[in-house]
Design an enzyme around this catalytic site. Structure first.
Site, mmCIF file in Angstrom:
data_model
loop_
_atom_site.group_PDB
_atom_site.id
_atom_site.type_symbol
_atom_site.label_atom_id
_atom_site.label_comp_id
_atom_site.label_asym_id
_atom_site.label_seq_id
_atom_site.Cartn_x
_atom_site.Cartn_y
_atom_site.Cartn_z
ATOM 1 N N ARG A 1 2.871 2.868 9.047
ATOM 2 C CA ARG A 1 2.248 3.720 10.075
ATOM 3 C C ARG A 1 3.275 4.345 11.003
ATOM 4 O O ARG A 1 2.969 5.335 11.688
ATOM 5 C CB ARG A 1 1.239 2.910 10.889
ATOM 6 C CG ARG A 1 0.036 2.450 10.087
ATOM 7 C CD ARG A 1 -0.819 1.470 10.867
ATOM 8 N NE ARG A 1 -1.769 0.808 9.997
ATOM 9 C CZ ARG A 1 -3.013 1.233 9.784
ATOM 10 N NH1 ARG A 1 -3.436 2.319 10.389
ATOM 11 N NH2 ARG A 1 -3.821 0.574 8.980
ATOM 12 N N MET B 1 0.842 -1.193 0.000
ATOM 13 C CA MET B 1 0.000 0.000 0.000
ATOM 14 C C MET B 1 0.884 1.252 0.000
ATOM 15 O O MET B 1 0.442 2.340 0.387
ATOM 16 C CB MET B 1 -0.957 -0.009 1.188
ATOM 17 C CG MET B 1 -2.020 -1.090 1.068
ATOM 18 S SD MET B 1 -3.588 -0.701 1.885
ATOM 19 C CE MET B 1 -3.063 -0.560 3.569
ATOM 20 N N GLN C 1 -3.270 -11.941 8.432
ATOM 21 C CA GLN C 1 -3.524 -11.661 7.015
ATOM 22 C C GLN C 1 -2.833 -12.692 6.128
ATOM 23 O O GLN C 1 -3.413 -13.175 5.143
ATOM 24 C CB GLN C 1 -3.002 -10.263 6.673
ATOM 25 C CG GLN C 1 -3.052 -9.921 5.195
ATOM 26 C CD GLN C 1 -2.515 -8.530 4.916
ATOM 27 O OE1 GLN C 1 -3.236 -7.564 5.088
ATOM 28 N NE2 GLN C 1 -1.262 -8.430 4.491
ATOM 29 N N HIS D 1 9.454 -3.667 3.260
ATOM 30 C CA HIS D 1 8.972 -3.903 1.894
ATOM 31 C C HIS D 1 10.133 -4.248 0.963
ATOM 32 O O HIS D 1 10.036 -5.164 0.131
ATOM 33 C CB HIS D 1 8.283 -2.648 1.335
ATOM 34 C CG HIS D 1 7.016 -2.265 2.025
ATOM 35 N ND1 HIS D 1 6.875 -1.087 2.713
ATOM 36 C CD2 HIS D 1 5.817 -2.904 2.120
ATOM 37 C CE1 HIS D 1 5.645 -1.008 3.207
ATOM 38 N NE2 HIS D 1 4.988 -2.097 2.862
#
Length: 292
Positions: free
Chosen positions: A199, A40, A165, A47
């Protein structure tokens, strides 16, 4: 739509699925392996570590950058989610300019109807995050399924920070008989132990340092779990956060890894994991640790 010179980069960058699938079709003609890292955006070293693993295991790698509206049950959370596309593209290019970037619009993914498909994840969706974020995993399942159908990857890479997830995506792939291997990758942490997260950018430097307490408590919980019950460890964690006004504990749970059910009595043949969600100045931080 395809841009070859976005920000003066020669990296293949696509904003529409039609041009991306045409590009990938040519790559797959020789049965080459395609790795996929869905993100995202607001990319960090975690990442990039997923991308590095994909680069090492596949002939080509696709990275998607898409803030998916259907997995946010809180509109304010969606509105303040960091969006840093230009910076993200530069980070990817610095890692490897041959990485293929897919940065679609909401319409490109949802074709004018940004709603979630309903899924049955055999109860995985009702635990932890499912209790606190209604509809979240239907949104995750919907966007990941669509991305898999668009990209058609051989392998897809996800971080274990969002372990629930990860298990749900594996279940979705199995139930829908999708031809993709889902690979979980270790959590990438800052030097103070704080799990890397987009975040984290919403925290001040001081708050990031304070948030290192989350991992310290997880490590202590792991040690205590060797000789204590799950209930005793959970009570200890809850009391630890009650003492600290800088944190608001949303939940701490110890579950089995397979079905994510809370532990009643330990079984030496099962794998267990601790999950935690803590608010630091209204920023919701997730972490997890394997217990055995």
């Amino acid at each position: 739509m395809f841009a070859l010179n976005f920000n003066k980069t020669a990296m293949p960058i696509f904003y529409g699925k039609a041009s991306l699938t045409a590009f990938l079709k040519a790559l797959k003609a020789d049965n080459s392996k395609v790795g996929f890292v869905p993100t995202m955006g607001a990319l960090h070293q975690g990442h990039l570590s997923l991308m590095q693993k994909s680069l090492s295991e596949n002939d080509s790698t696709v990275v998607s950058i898409f803030v998916n509206p259907t997995q946010f049950n809180n509109p304010d959370d969606l509105a303040k989610y960091p969006r840093t596309l230009d910076v993200d593209i530069k980070k990817i290019e610095n890692l490897d300019p041959k990485i293929i970037v897919y940065a679609p619009t909401v319409d490109d993914i949802y074709e004018g109807n940004p709603t979630s498909q309903s899924f049955d994840f055999d109860g995985l969706e009702n635990q932890m995050e499912g209790k606190f974020r209604p509809g979240h995993f239907d949104g995750v399942g919907t966007v990941v399924k669509r991305l898999f159908e668009i990209v058609g990857p051989t392998n897809a890479y996800f971080g274990e920070k969002d372990f629930q997830q990860l298990q749900i995506i594996k279940k979705m792939v199995s139930k829908n008989k999708l031809n993709v291997k889902v690979i979980g990758c270790p959590i990438f942490r800052q030097t103070n132990g704080l799990a890397m997260s987009s975040r984290n950018e919403l925290l001040t430097t001081q708050e990031k340092e304070k948030a290192s307490l989350i991992y310290k408590i997880l490590l202590a919980a792991k040690a205590k779990f060797e000789t204590n019950s799950a209930i005793a460890v959970t009570k200890w964690v809850e009391k630890s956060f009650e003492k600290n006004a800088d944190f608001k504990l949303e939940y701490f749970e110890i579950t089995d890894e397979a079905m994510l059910l809370p532990v009643i009595r330990k079984n030496k043949n099962k794998k267990y994991r601790a999950f935690i969600v803590v608010f630091v100045n209204n920023v919701r931080l997730i972490d997890t640790i394997s217990l055995n």
